[in-house]
Write a protein that holds these residues in place. Structure first.
Motif, short mmCIF file in Angstrom:
data_model
loop_
_atom_site.label_atom_id
_atom_site.label_comp_id
_atom_site.label_asym_id
_atom_site.label_seq_id
_atom_site.Cartn_x
_atom_site.Cartn_y
_atom_site.Cartn_z
N LEU A 60 -33.73 20.47 -19.80
CA LEU A 60 -34.50 19.23 -19.98
C LEU A 60 -35.30 19.28 -21.28
O LEU A 60 -35.30 18.33 -22.07
N PHE A 236 -32.72 12.91 -15.81
CA PHE A 236 -31.60 13.50 -15.09
C PHE A 236 -31.00 12.44 -14.18
O PHE A 236 -31.72 11.76 -13.44
N LEU A 243 -27.77 14.51 -18.44
CA LEU A 243 -29.12 14.55 -19.00
C LEU A 243 -29.27 13.46 -20.04
O LEU A 243 -28.32 13.11 -20.74
#
Length: 274
Positions: A60, A236, A243
């Motif tokens: 992330l 997400f 992503l």
């Protein structure tokens, strides 16, 4: 200014390799242990295994680096004048919560924001306090700060104002609010990536409403023409384990009461950044 990104996995890999190639042309090398190289390796493993649980937080955060570096390498103005800063920004830990020194990410944010102005058609120079831009024949300074603590927002605003006051051009204070969300590694969970732009903008405006009392805007010098706030957040999407990344920028004009010409001019800066 708002932006969203949810690219197919192979496109992201191709874009990362393009970033490597461009920076190498400017003698900026990627050691295999730096955080962006690590993100590249982790993302390739994600494609091969389709197992998002491995290094989820690092993936992330890597999307933030990817989004910002993608913007930086798109700007020849920034690349041509910031080689040492580019080298410096590639250091640091994979997660900002693990950084003992935030200089690398601070540098990255400054170059990223400068690239957004450059990509909007403004002439940008990477000079003190952080960068300057030209609009309608006038040069403005920008002091950019990544705020890491809710308790230090006002302190950082005053610090940025002091920096601008040391130079000849009036300017803007720019603040990244990425670290002010109530999580060490926040992200947006969505099954509709098209909603990401609106979600990011709502989160940014919510932070300003919650954390920025009127005095933060009212107690500024006449030489401070506005406060820019930005928010970037990874996303997400569970149904395909993809992503993404959302980004929002808001500019709040700080003009004297009745100065309609100045207010309208800052409004045009907003429009050009959009």
């Amino acid at each position: 200014m708002t932006a969203g990104m949810d690219l197919p996995s192979n496109d992201i890999i191709n874009e990362i390799e393009f970033i490597f190639k461009v920076l190498k042309q400017y003698n900026v090398s990627f050691h295999e242990t730096n955080r962006f190289s690590q993100f590249y390796k982790s993302y390739k493993k994600l494609i091969e295994s389709n197992n998002i649980s491995n290094n989820f937080s690092e993936l992330l955060e890597g999307m933030r680096d990817f989004f910002e570096l993608k913007s930086i390498v798109s700007s020849p103005e920034i690349l041509g004048t910031s080689v040492e800063e580019l080298k410096l920004m590639l250091s640091g830990c994979r997660l900002p919560s693990e950084d003992s020194n935030s200089t690398a990410r601070d540098n990255q944010y400054q170059l990223f924001l400068a690239s957004r102005f450059s990509d909007s058609g403004m002439n940008v120079n990477c000079v003190e306090p952080d960068f300057s831009f030209e609009f309608e024949g006038v040069t403005y300074s920008v002091a950019a700060k990544r705020i890491k603590s809710r308790k230090k927002i006002y302190e950082r605003i005053k610090e940025a104002e002091k920096q601008i006051m040391q130079f000849e051009h009036d300017g803007f204070i720019a603040l990244s609010l990425d670290r002010l969300l109530e999580s060490d590694n926040p992200y947006v969970l969505t099954n509709n990536p098209d909603d990401l732009v609106n979600i990011t903008n709502e989160l940014l405006l919510g932070l300003v409403k919650e954390l920025f009392p009127a005095k933060y805007f009212e107690e500024r010098s006449k030489r401070i023409k506005g406060i820019i706030v930005t928010l970037g957040i990874p996303s997400f999407t569970p149904f395909d384990s993809s992503l993404g990344y959302g980004f929002s920028l808001q500019l709040f004009p700080l003009t004297e009461l009745g100065d309609e010409m100045e207010y309208l001019k800052i409004g045009r800066i907003c429009e050009q950044l959009a």
